[in-house]
Enzyme design. Structure first.
Site, PDB file in Angstrom:
ATOM      1  N   CYS A  73      -2.669   3.978 -11.428  1.00 26.14           N
ATOM      2  CA  CYS A  73      -2.365   5.250 -12.082  1.00 26.14           C
ATOM      3  C   CYS A  73      -3.542   6.188 -11.857  1.00 26.14           C
ATOM      4  O   CYS A  73      -4.675   5.857 -12.225  1.00 26.14           O
ATOM      5  CB  CYS A  73      -2.159   4.978 -13.574  1.00 26.14           C
ATOM      6  SG  CYS A  73      -1.950   6.451 -14.570  1.00 26.14           S
ATOM      7  N   CYS A 183      -0.049  11.124  -7.747  1.00 23.89           N
ATOM      8  CA  CYS A 183       0.470  10.367  -8.891  1.00 23.89           C
ATOM      9  C   CYS A 183       1.366   9.289  -8.296  1.00 23.89           C
ATOM     10  O   CYS A 183       2.186   9.583  -7.413  1.00 23.89           O
ATOM     11  CB  CYS A 183       1.268  11.297  -9.797  1.00 23.89           C
ATOM     12  SG  CYS A 183       2.259  10.442 -11.043  1.00 23.89           S
TER      13      CYS A 183
HETATM   14  N1  DGL Z   1       1.698   7.111 -12.253  1.00 21.20           N
HETATM   15  C1  DGL Z   1       0.690   7.807 -12.991  1.00 21.20           C
HETATM   16  C2  DGL Z   1      -0.362   8.429 -12.068  1.00 21.20           C
HETATM   17  O1  DGL Z   1      -0.504   8.002 -10.946  1.00 21.20           O
HETATM   18  C3  DGL Z   1       1.319   8.734 -13.910  1.00 21.20           C
HETATM   19  C4  DGL Z   1       0.370   9.316 -14.861  1.00 21.20           C
HETATM   20  C5  DGL Z   1       0.939   9.826 -16.128  1.00 21.20           C
HETATM   21  O2  DGL Z   1       1.622   9.080 -16.825  1.00 21.20           O
HETATM   22  O3  DGL Z   1       0.669  10.973 -16.419  1.00 21.20           O
HETATM   23  O4  DGL Z   1      -1.098   9.313 -12.439  1.00 21.20           O
END
Ligand code: DGL
Length: 261
Positions: A73, A183
């Site tokens: 993440c 993301c």
């Molecule tokens: N998959 C997460 C990322 O790479 C999502 C982040 C979030 O929940 O804001 O940032």
């Protein structure tokens, strides 16, 4: 020790795009994936909350015996990995928007970056961006609403398509020739993006680089599995098993619930 699993967590199902690269590169490794969907998105939460959730996910993975943790993440990496490394002794691998590869690739000197508010406003992101994008035209865009649509099973919706066009058109007007998906959830957007982005625009993610880096760190720390007789792949969510399974075209029975967290 070496047959212990690799732990991976994300605020939702987005990190499965990283899990896929890890599993492809190291098919002999057991893995445990945690989708903290109940708290998604992290990106518009206070740093303190992101840190608390990251610690909680790490504790669960360590209690399940993980030998290394991948923070799949961008938001949690940019806001919490430093503290996680301070608190726990296992190696941590983080993920950051692939700004360097984009800066090396661009011919138009114009790059688009789509990421969460939490990532784009973090100190780590600013430092990396300053290092690699001097003299480059960078169009940053917060992907407001995208994670919510993915996590509620509305990936392939007209609402999503409209959002993407709204976010990417200004980048196209700025003559970008590459777009960084900052993301891990956004990996699932690639087929949609391909429907309207000109062919010459490269879409850059960080998944394969993270998998390669994980393998290097595991070799260095002598963590590669040498007992390949029993490989377990476990997936947990505190959100919808069905939505998570659908994103990967899996049967939902593969995914286990994670209650009370
Ligand atoms: N998959 C997460 C990322 O790479 C999502 C982040 C979030 O929940 O804001 O940032």
């Amino acid at each position: 020790m070496n047959s212990k699993p690799i732990g991976i967590f994300d605020s939702g199902a987005g990190g499965l795009s990283i899990w896929k690269e890890i599993n492809m590169l190291m098919p002999n490794e057991s893995t445990i994936y945690i989708s903290d969907s109940k708290y998604a998105p992290y990106g518009n939460k206070e740093t303190e909350v992101i840190l608390k959730r990251s610690i909680k996910n790490t504790e669960i993975l360590l209690n399940k015996g993980c030998k290394i943790i991948i923070v799949a993440c961008n938001t949690a990496t940019t806001n919490a990995i430093k503290e996680l490394r301070r608190l726990f002794s296992v190696p941590f691998i983080g993920i950051e928007p692939a700004i360097k590869p984009a800066a090396l690739f661009t011919n138009t000197n114009s790059i688009g970056i789509l990421a969460t508010k939490g990532t784009l406003s973090s100190t780590l992101f600013h430092a990396t961006s300053r290092r690699y994008t001097q003299n480059k035209n960078v169009t940053e865009q917060i992907g407001d609403g995208i994670i919510e649509l993915i996590e509620s099973g509305k990936l392939n919706s007209s609402k999503m398509m409209n959002l993407l066009k709204k976010y990417l058109n200004p980048m196209l007007e700025n003559n970008i020739d590459c777009i960084v998906l900052g993301c891990t959830h956004y990996h699932f957007l690639v087929p949609l993006l391909r429907q309207f982005l000109p062919e010459n625009i490269r879409i850059i993610g960080s998944g394969s680089a993270v998998a390669r880096q994980t393998k290097e760190v595991m070799i260095k720390n002598n963590l590669l599995n040498n007992d390949t007789t029993k490989i377990n792949l476990e997936f947990y969510t505190n959100g919808s098993k069905e939505i998570m399974a659908n994103l990967m075209n899996w049967d939902k029975s593969i995914i286990k619930g994670l209650d009370n967290i």
